[in-house]
Design an enzyme around this catalytic site. Structure first.
Site, PDB file in Angstrom:
ATOM      1  CB  CYS A   8     -36.804 -33.397 -17.030  1.00 48.15           C
ATOM      2  SG  CYS A   8     -38.105 -32.155 -16.796  1.00 48.15           S
ATOM      3  CG  HIS A  42     -33.644 -31.555 -19.342  1.00 49.90           C
ATOM      4  ND1 HIS A  42     -34.717 -31.542 -20.205  1.00 49.90           N
ATOM      5  CD2 HIS A  42     -34.091 -31.018 -18.182  1.00 49.90           C
ATOM      6  CE1 HIS A  42     -35.765 -31.030 -19.587  1.00 49.90           C
ATOM      7  NE2 HIS A  42     -35.407 -30.692 -18.356  1.00 49.90           N
ATOM      8  CG  ASN A  67     -38.138 -28.204 -18.934  1.00 49.95           C
ATOM      9  OD1 ASN A  67     -38.215 -29.274 -19.512  1.00 49.95           O
ATOM     10  ND2 ASN A  67     -37.787 -28.110 -17.661  1.00 49.95           N
TER      11      ASN A  67
END
Length: 315
Positions: A106, A242, A272
């Site tokens: 990520c 993020h 996500n």
């Protein structure tokens, strides 16, 4: 891409529709996610990355021939090798320069930005196409409600170009970077497959442990990146984090002393998307009119490794 909301059962990914003991209300309350997008059958990470790259090139008014390098952040490349970046290079018809992948889960797009910036400042490249692209749906265990309701697929891209500056915070482009990792925490977010197991594997996550590390480390890396250039948070126009979980986003903003009105939030629409989440959020923020030329943007992310970092840039 096909838009697949939770209620559809995601039948394109599994032989039979899956029913989990959860609800839309439960998912929204704990993550902020309302919908996600899932790559179509046969659609790969490099396919999504190529589409994002073409949009970025069109937006910049340049062609692939004007690009010197491609840095692609992904943890879900089409193949073990060659890199997804070289596949994008071929699809764009780019026959010069070089292309490579960056894998920091990520945090991948932060690492990709830092690498692209280093290529430019060292004189290795003048224009770098930076992409974040993922097909996390391919590594989900669709019977695990703690993970499969959170992740989606997507891609985003931007182009960095060398420009003369004064070496001050008034310059446009990347102003500072801060990268970190700590392999002691690799077991709280990982995929249980790979070359060692001869399997693709599935994503596994200890959600509470990840959350505990996320807010503290994200705020710390953002502050470190700002401290490197002597920039107070009062000078930051936008935080583009993020997009993993609305509670993490809100908790980090609070630690940074910034109101949510100055945070670009897209987690509700994308879920996500790992390394794709920051470039997607930058694109959405710009399309909404939130991010304008000259704005100072702080972007930060944390992912498996653990790996985390932040970039301060002037749009």
């Amino acid at each position: 891409m096909e838009n697949a909301e939770f209620e559809t059962g995601l039948t394109g990914l599994t032989p039979e529709p899956i029913v989990l003991e959860t609800s839309d209300e439960w998912i929204r309350a704990r993550s902020g996610i309302e919908r996600r997008h899932i790559a179509a059958p046969g659609q790969t990470t490099s396919d999504l990355a190529t589409r994002a790259a073409r949009v970025a090139l069109s937006d910049a008014g340049i062609s692939a021939d004007d690009i010197d390098a491609i840095v692609l952040a992904t943890s879900t490349a089409d193949l073990t090798f060659p890199s997804a970046a070289t596949m994008v290079q071929a699809e764009l018809g780019m026959t010069k320069g070089f292309a490579f992948d960056v894998q920091a889960v990520c945090a991948g797009f932060i690492y990709a930005l830092a690498n692209a910036n280093a290529l430019i400042t060292s004189g290795q490249a003048e224009r770098v196409l930076v992409i974040g692209a993922e097909t996390f749906s391919r590594i989900m265990d669709w019977t695990d409600r703690s993970t499969c309701v959170l992740f989606g697929d997507g891609a985003g891209a931007l182009i960095l170009e060398a420009r003369e500056g004064e070496g001050t915070n008034a310059d446009r482009g990347i102003l500072s970077c801060d990268l970190n990792s700590d392999g002691r925490f690799r077991d709280i977010l990982y995929v249980d497959g790979g070359v060692a197991t001869n399997t693709t594997g599935h994503l596994r996550m200890a959600g509470k442990e990840v959350f505990r590390h996320a807010v503290e480390k994200l705020a710390s890396t953002a502050n470190t990146a700002m401290d490197k250039i002597g920039m107070p948070s009062s000078e930051v126009d936008w935080v583009v984090p993020h997009q993993a979980n609305i509670r993490i986003i809100a908790g980090t903003a609070k630690k940074l002393g910034l109101p949510m009105e100055r945070v670009v939030v897209t987690v509700q629409d994308h879920g996500n998307t790992s390394a794709a989440s920051i470039p997607l959020a930058l694109s959405v923020g710009r399309a909404r009119g939130q991010i304008s030329e000259g704005d100072v943007v702080v972007t930060e992310a944390i992912g498996g490794g653990l790996a985390w970092g932040a970039v301060v840039l002037r749009w």
